[in-house]
Design a protein around this motif. Structure first.
Motif, mmCIF file in Angstrom:
data_model
loop_
_atom_site.group_PDB
_atom_site.id
_atom_site.type_symbol
_atom_site.label_atom_id
_atom_site.label_comp_id
_atom_site.label_asym_id
_atom_site.label_seq_id
_atom_site.Cartn_x
_atom_site.Cartn_y
_atom_site.Cartn_z
ATOM 1 N N GLU A 119 -23.079 32.356 -38.608
ATOM 2 C CA GLU A 119 -21.795 32.153 -38.922
ATOM 3 C C GLU A 119 -22.082 30.435 -39.511
ATOM 4 O O GLU A 119 -21.325 30.296 -40.268
ATOM 5 C CB GLU A 119 -20.950 31.902 -37.467
ATOM 6 C CG GLU A 119 -20.546 33.316 -37.252
ATOM 7 C CD GLU A 119 -19.695 33.459 -35.990
ATOM 8 O OE1 GLU A 119 -19.527 32.253 -35.436
ATOM 9 O OE2 GLU A 119 -19.426 34.392 -35.324
ATOM 10 N N CYS A 120 -23.127 29.835 -38.683
ATOM 11 C CA CYS A 120 -23.231 28.390 -39.150
ATOM 12 C C CYS A 120 -23.789 28.393 -40.445
ATOM 13 O O CYS A 120 -23.318 27.570 -41.692
ATOM 14 C CB CYS A 120 -24.177 27.505 -38.344
ATOM 15 S SG CYS A 120 -23.388 27.281 -36.799
ATOM 16 N N THR A 130 -23.898 30.769 -42.857
ATOM 17 C CA THR A 130 -23.055 31.426 -44.000
ATOM 18 C C THR A 130 -21.894 30.353 -44.353
ATOM 19 O O THR A 130 -21.267 30.459 -45.428
ATOM 20 C CB THR A 130 -22.442 32.699 -43.772
ATOM 21 O OG1 THR A 130 -22.014 32.680 -42.411
ATOM 22 C CG2 THR A 130 -23.763 33.952 -43.708
ATOM 23 N N SER A 131 -21.266 29.706 -43.328
ATOM 24 C CA SER A 131 -20.310 28.847 -43.496
ATOM 25 C C SER A 131 -20.439 27.678 -44.520
ATOM 26 O O SER A 131 -19.724 27.128 -45.173
ATOM 27 C CB SER A 131 -19.792 28.400 -42.073
ATOM 28 O OG SER A 131 -20.638 27.226 -41.364
ATOM 29 N N THR A 180 -20.082 28.938 -47.849
ATOM 30 C CA THR A 180 -18.926 29.159 -48.276
ATOM 31 C C THR A 180 -17.937 28.127 -48.561
ATOM 32 O O THR A 180 -16.870 28.128 -49.069
ATOM 33 C CB THR A 180 -18.141 30.168 -47.366
ATOM 34 O OG1 THR A 180 -18.401 29.811 -46.200
ATOM 35 C CG2 THR A 180 -18.773 31.664 -47.469
ATOM 36 N N SER A 181 -18.405 27.027 -47.985
ATOM 37 C CA SER A 181 -17.682 25.720 -47.869
ATOM 38 C C SER A 181 -17.961 24.782 -49.261
ATOM 39 O O SER A 181 -18.762 25.046 -50.009
ATOM 40 C CB SER A 181 -17.901 24.734 -46.984
ATOM 41 O OG SER A 181 -19.195 24.323 -46.556
#
Length: 197
Positions: A189-190, A192-193, A196-197
């Protein structure tokens, strides 16, 4: 491979993380947890091709009069040989392996005392929290170390972030393999975030 965007989302990101964690795995408990995780996420495949036979199969009598024997049961405690389930496109699989290798190289340049302190901090914070909070603790610890500096200002920040994240996950899970599943998901999650940011 200047742009990691395609390799840090979905199953490819999971493969990069898994390849990073699997390299130089010294702890048998961590290795066992990693194999279990790989099967659960369908990231690994058995390269022995030793499908288990049932008792109803292969009941022929050998020429010596005895039923055929199988040593599968006596080998149950041995680790199976597994390989990552690479994408069908060889170029994409090679890119994933290359990214994991580059991240390991970056991780080798981290100062040992910085990583050890960050690993201890993360382990302490995780011990007092639920798995829902793991991502936040992991992200905060990585951000803290990045702010203090890791001595790799010449390397792309995203790669240093990924290498540090995975180094901390591996450091904690080597000592506490039971946390692997939750930390793997949190790291995924870290990472991929960030893209995407």
């Amino acid at each position: 491979m200047d742009d990691l965007r395609d390799l840090t989302c979905g199953k490819n990101a999971a493969l990069v993380i898994f390849a990073f964690l699997q390299a130089d795995c010294q702890s048998s408990d961590f290795n066992t947890a990693l194999l279990s995780l790989g099967k659960e996420f369908n990231l690994t495949r058995d390269i022995n091709c030793d499908e288990k036979t049932t008792d109803s199969q292969d009941r022929d009598v050998e020429c010596d009069g005895y039923l055929p024997t199988s040593i599968t049961g006596s080998l149950a405690d041995l680790q199976p040989l597994v390989d990552l389930q690479w994408p069908r496109d060889r170029a994409e699989a090679a890119d994933i392996q290359e990214v994991a290798r580059e991240l390991r190289e970056i991780a080798q340049h981290f100062e040992e005392n910085i990583v050890n302190q960050a690993t201890r901090n993360l382990r302490r914070n995780l011990s007092n929290s639920t798995s829902d909070q793991f991502k936040d603790h992991l992200a905060r610890e990585v951000e803290r170390v990045m702010r203090e500096g890791v001595g790799l200002e010449h390397s792309p920040e995203e790669r240093v972030f990924m290498a540090l994240t995975l180094t901390l996950v591996k450091g904690v899970c080597t000592h506490a393999p039971g946390l692997l599943r939750s930390l793997f998901t949190s790291a995924l999650e870290c990472i991929t975030s960030v893209w995407t940011s």
